[in-house]
Motif scaffolding. Structure first.
Motif, PDB file in Angstrom:
ATOM      1  N   GLY A 148      36.199  -4.944 -19.412  1.00 26.17           N
ATOM      2  CA  GLY A 148      36.882  -5.559 -20.552  1.00 26.17           C
ATOM      3  C   GLY A 148      36.024  -5.487 -21.811  1.00 26.17           C
ATOM      4  O   GLY A 148      34.812  -5.274 -21.745  1.00 26.17           O
ATOM      5  N   LYS A 149      36.658  -5.683 -22.974  1.00 27.32           N
ATOM      6  CA  LYS A 149      35.938  -5.591 -24.254  1.00 27.32           C
ATOM      7  C   LYS A 149      34.840  -6.641 -24.371  1.00 27.32           C
ATOM      8  O   LYS A 149      33.805  -6.429 -24.991  1.00 27.32           O
ATOM      9  N   ASP A 150      35.056  -7.807 -23.732  1.00 26.03           N
ATOM     10  CA  ASP A 150      34.057  -8.870 -23.801  1.00 26.03           C
ATOM     11  C   ASP A 150      33.042  -8.776 -22.657  1.00 26.03           C
ATOM     12  O   ASP A 150      32.285  -9.707 -22.408  1.00 26.03           O
ATOM     13  N   GLY A 151      33.048  -7.641 -21.940  1.00 20.06           N
ATOM     14  CA  GLY A 151      32.070  -7.431 -20.852  1.00 20.06           C
ATOM     15  C   GLY A 151      32.507  -7.980 -19.518  1.00 20.06           C
ATOM     16  O   GLY A 151      31.774  -7.895 -18.531  1.00 20.06           O
ATOM     17  N   THR A 152      33.707  -8.532 -19.447  1.00 18.47           N
ATOM     18  CA  THR A 152      34.202  -9.053 -18.160  1.00 18.47           C
ATOM     19  C   THR A 152      34.590  -7.889 -17.243  1.00 18.47           C
ATOM     20  O   THR A 152      34.769  -6.759 -17.686  1.00 18.47           O
ATOM     21  N   ALA A 153      34.718  -8.216 -15.962  1.00 20.47           N
ATOM     22  CA  ALA A 153      35.050  -7.179 -14.972  1.00 20.47           C
ATOM     23  C   ALA A 153      36.415  -6.565 -15.285  1.00 20.47           C
ATOM     24  O   ALA A 153      37.353  -7.265 -15.721  1.00 20.47           O
ATOM     25  N   GLY A 154      36.510  -5.256 -15.078  1.00 18.86           N
ATOM     26  CA  GLY A 154      37.760  -4.557 -15.340  1.00 18.86           C
ATOM     27  C   GLY A 154      38.755  -4.746 -14.209  1.00 18.86           C
ATOM     28  O   GLY A 154      38.459  -5.368 -13.182  1.00 18.86           O
ATOM     29  N   VAL A 155      39.932  -4.184 -14.386  1.00 16.41           N
ATOM     30  CA  VAL A 155      40.964  -4.286 -13.347  1.00 16.41           C
ATOM     31  C   VAL A 155      40.644  -3.294 -12.220  1.00 16.41           C
ATOM     32  O   VAL A 155      40.008  -2.266 -12.448  1.00 16.41           O
ATOM     33  N   PRO A 156      41.079  -3.609 -10.984  1.00 15.03           N
ATOM     34  CA  PRO A 156      40.838  -2.671  -9.879  1.00 15.03           C
ATOM     35  C   PRO A 156      41.423  -1.290 -10.192  1.00 15.03           C
ATOM     36  O   PRO A 156      42.561  -1.192 -10.668  1.00 15.03           O
ATOM     37  N   ASN A 157      40.639  -0.254  -9.920  1.00 18.34           N
ATOM     38  CA  ASN A 157      41.045   1.109 -10.313  1.00 18.34           C
ATOM     39  C   ASN A 157      41.348   2.027  -9.136  1.00 18.34           C
ATOM     40  O   ASN A 157      41.750   3.163  -9.328  1.00 18.34           O
ATOM     41  N   LEU A 158      41.125   1.551  -7.895  1.00 13.74           N
ATOM     42  CA  LEU A 158      41.486   2.309  -6.691  1.00 13.74           C
ATOM     43  C   LEU A 158      42.677   1.601  -6.065  1.00 13.74           C
ATOM     44  O   LEU A 158      42.583   0.426  -5.699  1.00 13.74           O
ATOM     45  N   GLN A 159      43.802   2.310  -5.958  1.00 19.07           N
ATOM     46  CA  GLN A 159      45.011   1.679  -5.443  1.00 19.07           C
ATOM     47  C   GLN A 159      45.558   2.441  -4.242  1.00 19.07           C
ATOM     48  O   GLN A 159      45.531   3.678  -4.213  1.00 19.07           O
ATOM     49  N   LEU A 160      46.038   1.674  -3.266  1.00 19.08           N
ATOM     50  CA  LEU A 160      46.619   2.250  -2.047  1.00 19.08           C
ATOM     51  C   LEU A 160      48.096   1.873  -2.008  1.00 19.08           C
ATOM     52  O   LEU A 160      48.443   0.686  -1.998  1.00 19.08           O
ATOM     53  N   HIS A 161      48.966   2.881  -2.009  1.00 24.64           N
ATOM     54  CA  HIS A 161      50.428   2.657  -2.102  1.00 24.64           C
ATOM     55  C   HIS A 161      51.100   3.039  -0.792  1.00 24.64           C
ATOM     56  O   HIS A 161      50.806   4.100  -0.218  1.00 24.64           O
ATOM     57  N   ASP A 162      52.003   2.178  -0.349  1.00 25.69           N
ATOM     58  CA  ASP A 162      52.821   2.468   0.830  1.00 25.69           C
ATOM     59  C   ASP A 162      53.928   3.436   0.402  1.00 25.69           C
ATOM     60  O   ASP A 162      54.755   3.102  -0.454  1.00 25.69           O
ATOM     61  N   LEU A 163      53.958   4.634   0.984  1.00 31.13           N
ATOM     62  CA  LEU A 163      54.934   5.647   0.554  1.00 31.13           C
ATOM     63  C   LEU A 163      56.347   5.358   1.057  1.00 31.13           C
ATOM     64  O   LEU A 163      57.318   5.891   0.520  1.00 31.13           O
ATOM     65  N   LYS A 164      56.462   4.516   2.102  1.00 33.36           N
ATOM     66  CA  LYS A 164      57.808   4.196   2.608  1.00 33.36           C
ATOM     67  C   LYS A 164      58.502   3.180   1.701  1.00 33.36           C
ATOM     68  O   LYS A 164      59.696   3.273   1.437  1.00 33.36           O
ATOM     69  N   THR A 165      57.741   2.187   1.223  1.00 39.00           N
ATOM     70  CA  THR A 165      58.344   1.118   0.410  1.00 39.00           C
ATOM     71  C   THR A 165      58.035   1.267  -1.073  1.00 39.00           C
ATOM     72  O   THR A 165      58.725   0.678  -1.916  1.00 39.00           O
ATOM     73  N   GLY A 166      56.963   2.002  -1.412  1.00 38.92           N
ATOM     74  CA  GLY A 166      56.565   2.150  -2.808  1.00 38.92           C
ATOM     75  C   GLY A 166      55.683   1.013  -3.297  1.00 38.92           C
ATOM     76  O   GLY A 166      55.258   0.999  -4.456  1.00 38.92           O
ATOM     77  N   LYS A 167      55.391   0.023  -2.435  1.00 36.59           N
ATOM     78  CA  LYS A 167      54.571  -1.123  -2.835  1.00 36.59           C
ATOM     79  C   LYS A 167      53.087  -0.771  -2.825  1.00 36.59           C
ATOM     80  O   LYS A 167      52.659   0.099  -2.065  1.00 36.59           O
ATOM     81  N   CYS A 168      52.333  -1.523  -3.654  1.00 33.86           N
ATOM     82  CA  CYS A 168      50.875  -1.359  -3.656  1.00 33.86           C
ATOM     83  C   CYS A 168      50.313  -2.236  -2.528  1.00 33.86           C
ATOM     84  O   CYS A 168      50.441  -3.465  -2.556  1.00 33.86           O
ATOM     85  N   LEU A 169      49.713  -1.604  -1.513  1.00 28.96           N
ATOM     86  CA  LEU A 169      49.180  -2.351  -0.370  1.00 28.96           C
ATOM     87  C   LEU A 169      47.924  -3.131  -0.748  1.00 28.96           C
ATOM     88  O   LEU A 169      47.723  -4.254  -0.313  1.00 28.96           O
ATOM     89  N   LYS A 170      47.039  -2.493  -1.546  1.00 31.25           N
ATOM     90  CA  LYS A 170      45.761  -3.122  -1.887  1.00 31.25           C
ATOM     91  C   LYS A 170      45.146  -2.397  -3.081  1.00 31.25           C
ATOM     92  O   LYS A 170      45.334  -1.184  -3.248  1.00 31.25           O
ATOM     93  N   SER A 171      44.396  -3.141  -3.905  1.00 32.12           N
ATOM     94  CA  SER A 171      43.643  -2.547  -5.015  1.00 32.12           C
ATOM     95  C   SER A 171      42.171  -2.922  -4.862  1.00 32.12           C
ATOM     96  O   SER A 171      41.857  -4.050  -4.466  1.00 32.12           O
ATOM     97  N   PHE A 172      41.297  -1.983  -5.132  1.00 31.23           N
ATOM     98  CA  PHE A 172      39.852  -2.232  -5.059  1.00 31.23           C
ATOM     99  C   PHE A 172      39.209  -1.797  -6.370  1.00 31.23           C
ATOM    100  O   PHE A 172      39.742  -0.946  -7.093  1.00 31.23           O
ATOM    101  N   ILE A 173      38.018  -2.363  -6.635  1.00 31.07           N
ATOM    102  CA  ILE A 173      37.198  -1.842  -7.732  1.00 31.07           C
ATOM    103  C   ILE A 173      36.282  -0.772  -7.138  1.00 31.07           C
ATOM    104  O   ILE A 173      35.536  -1.034  -6.195  1.00 31.07           O
ATOM    105  N   GLN A 174      36.397   0.445  -7.630  1.00 27.65           N
ATOM    106  CA  GLN A 174      35.579   1.576  -7.162  1.00 27.65           C
ATOM    107  C   GLN A 174      35.021   2.258  -8.403  1.00 27.65           C
ATOM    108  O   GLN A 174      35.703   3.028  -9.064  1.00 27.65           O
ATOM    109  N   LYS A 175      33.769   1.929  -8.750  1.00 29.13           N
ATOM    110  CA  LYS A 175      33.223   2.378 -10.027  1.00 29.13           C
ATOM    111  C   LYS A 175      32.920   3.873 -10.039  1.00 29.13           C
ATOM    112  O   LYS A 175      33.143   4.550 -11.029  1.00 29.13           O
ATOM    113  N   LYS A 176      32.389   4.382  -8.938  1.00 29.28           N
ATOM    114  CA  LYS A 176      31.976   5.795  -8.927  1.00 29.28           C
ATOM    115  C   LYS A 176      33.110   6.687  -8.439  1.00 29.28           C
ATOM    116  O   LYS A 176      33.840   6.342  -7.516  1.00 29.28           O
TER     117      LYS A 176
END
Length: 586
Positions: free
Chosen positions: A99-127
């Protein structure tokens, strides 16, 4: 039923489209061309039925076989895409931003269920490196490296960590391919004088070093590459250092280690010094090929005992590619080399063809095991972009060059499960082609003006070594010796020859001219009594008498002797008497 035709996906500034594989090479109607110039990432599923791409607006997933859009995700910044092995999950990654104020960003690694289209889980993966979670082939487990731990999830339930593998500073891990039970290879870099090590575990038995299936430690490793064979019975580890402290190589130092799941391990002895450019397992899991050594590089096939089976000699090469069926091997020299390929029948160890693919930045086997694609892609090379499809016998079947003001970024074959394409007999005769074989003329070596009208004398910096079969003959015979064993054998033979020579000289001694008058009185010719114990005593006595003679010479030269040295000289008469008695057999 005829096997299907693999598709070739092409991504570049002209957009994203698919081409039918051999023999037609026409644009495929199974995929509607995306003409946008902002396609950042593409991915086929493991079985080739699904295809995903990000066009800078959305991530779309299509079923290639039915030519229909399955899912669309609002992820305009995604730059990496990956399907799980059974097509249940799509993983996406985008650059991490705080974030602009130095706070942690939003999770950038996302796992999507292809049958339902829902996001199963999000993780922070910097590298971006190792961004994607690793699944077992049946998706029973999925693993991620998080803060020196490997976290395991079961049956795509990402809300509960089913198991953890905790080791101090785990930097990399690789899951074994194939059916259950899943094995895990983990790498821990060395620190504070401790060695680096690779350990193999069987999931979920992670109870300390004793529970490991195998362990291999080594120094000189800043990073490693771990390669499982297809049957998950062994791992090859290429350990590399960034800097070669001897100064012999610009590429640092590399060593090749073999670790088997049954606990056996070995360092693979490479007969030529220099970098290890490439290592590849044969699909049969029984042998592997290494390309190594200062240019011209050697290429050798080794078996599971790490013994050389066949040596391809030396040549301009830095890569090895087995065909999907494992019956053909291509040795190639890309990058800063001229693009020469050597296509070998590895069952009979016969050379099939030697085509040249100049300026190639990419090589891949077609899943049918018959065809090859080579490509020149940006940003590695921004001019002369395009691709060629070859038959392994050396014929160019199709070629495409992008216009001079455009770029091509990626080409990728549609994968297929094993067994879809049957293995065909190896051909040695080049298949007919309508594309003219425009082989580049070899560049002429520079000749100074004074030599230009004179006959050319061929001179090489290096004489290429010819290929040779390293297998022992069928009628028995020893296995080929390693570099160290050969060295030891030569030393042993030299010692043996020296001993025989000394014995011959000793036997000839009495028959030669009489000894000169100034010979010391204790220099008695070598004789044997027939009793080994007596011979040993005689030898020791002569040694002592020789030492006394040297001390007497030092004293005569004016050197001050120690008390024990003077006592030694005083014992000379007694030693001479004892020697005389032994030689006379008293």
């Amino acid at each position: 039923m005829a096997p299907p035709t693999p598709l070739l996906a092409v991504r570049g500034s002209e957009g994203l489209y698919m081409v039918n594989g051999p023999p037609s090479f026409t644009e495929s109607s199974a995929f509607q061309r995306d003409s946008g110039k902002n396609c950042k990432a593409v991915a086929f599923s493991k079985d080739g039925s699904l295809f995903a791409w990000c066009n800078g607006e959305k991530v779309n997933v299509v079923n290639v076989t039915r030519a229909e859009l399955l899912r669309s995700f609002d992820l305009p910044k995604a730059v990496c895409l990956e399907f799980s092995p059974k097509n249940n999950v799509l993983a996406t990654w985008q650059a991490y931003a705080t974030g602009k104020d130095g706070t942690a960003g939003v999770p950038n690694l996302q796992l999507h269920d292809l049958k339902t289209g829902k996001c199963l889980k999000s993780f922070i993966q910097k590298k971006m490196q190792n961004w994607c979670p690793c699944w077992a082939d049946d998706e029973s487990i999925c693993a991620r490296n998080v803060n020196n731990e490997v976290h395991f999830f079961e049956n795509n339930n990402f809300n509960t960590i089913a198991n953890k593998l905790h080791l101090q500073k785990v930097s990399d891990f690789v899951l074994s391919p194939g059916a259950q039970p899943t094995k895990v290879a983990v790498y821990v870099p060395g620190s504070k004088g401790a060695p680096s090590f690779v350990r193999l575990y069987q999931y979920p038995n992670f109870g300390g070093p004793q529970s490991a299936l195998a362990n291999k430690s080594f120094f000189k490793a800043d990073r490693v590459t771990m390669l499982w064979n297809k049957k998950a019975t062994a791992v090859l580890v290429v350990a590399s250092t960034e800097v070669d402290k001897t100064g012999a190589s610009y590429y640092g130092e590399q060593t090749l280690h073999y670790i088997a799941a049954n606990g056996e391990s070995a360092v693979v002895q490479l007969p030529k010094n220099g970098p290890i450019y490439d290592v590849a397992w044969s699909p049969n899991s029984l042998e592997f090929c290494a390309v190594y050594g200062f240019m011209p590089a050697k290429a050798t096939i080794f078996n599971l005992k790490c013994d050389p089976v066949f040596d391809f000699g030396t040549g301009p090469r830095n890569a090895a590619y087995y065909s999907p069926h494992g019956h053909i091997l291509v040795l190639a020299g890309f990058g800063n080399l001229r693009g020469q390929m050597e296509v070998w029948d590895v069952k009979n160890y016969k050379l099939i063809s030697k085509p040249v693919a100049s300026d190639s930045t990419y090589f891949a086997w077609c899943p049918d095991g018959e065809h090859i694609v080579t490509a020149t892609c940006a940003p590695r090379l921004r001019v002369g972009n395009g691709y060629k499809v070859w038959h392994y016998t050396g014929s160019v079947l199709h070629t495409y060059e992008v216009p001079s003001n455009e770029e091509m970024w990626q080409v990728s074959w549609q994968p297929f499960p094993d067994g879809v394409f049957p293995q065909r007999a190896v051909r040695y005769q080049a298949v007919p082609s309508e594309v003219p074989g425009a082989e580049p003329k070899p560049a002429q070596a520079y000749r100074p003006p004074a030599l230009r009208n004179k006959p050319v004398t061929s001179s090489k910096l290096h004489e290429d070594e010819p290929p040779q079969n390293m297998k022992p003959p069928l009628g028995g015979g020893d296995k080929p010796l390693s570099k160290t064993a050969l060295k030891n054998q030569r030393k042993h033979e030299a010692k043996k020859a020296a001993k025989q020579e000394a014995k011959a000289d000793a036997n000839q001694g009495p028959a030669q001219a009489p000894a000169p008058q100034n010979t010391p009185r204790n220099a008695v010719p070598a004789t044997t009594t027939g009793d080994p114990e007596v011979d040993k005593k005689i030898k020791n006595l002569k040694k002592k008498l020789k030492a006394i003679e040297q001390l007497k010479e030092q004293a005569a030269a004016g050197k001050q002797l120690e008390k024990n040295q003077v006592e030694k000289i005083q014992k000379e008469a007694a030693l001479l008497k004892e020697l005389e008695d032994l030689e006379l057999g008293v």
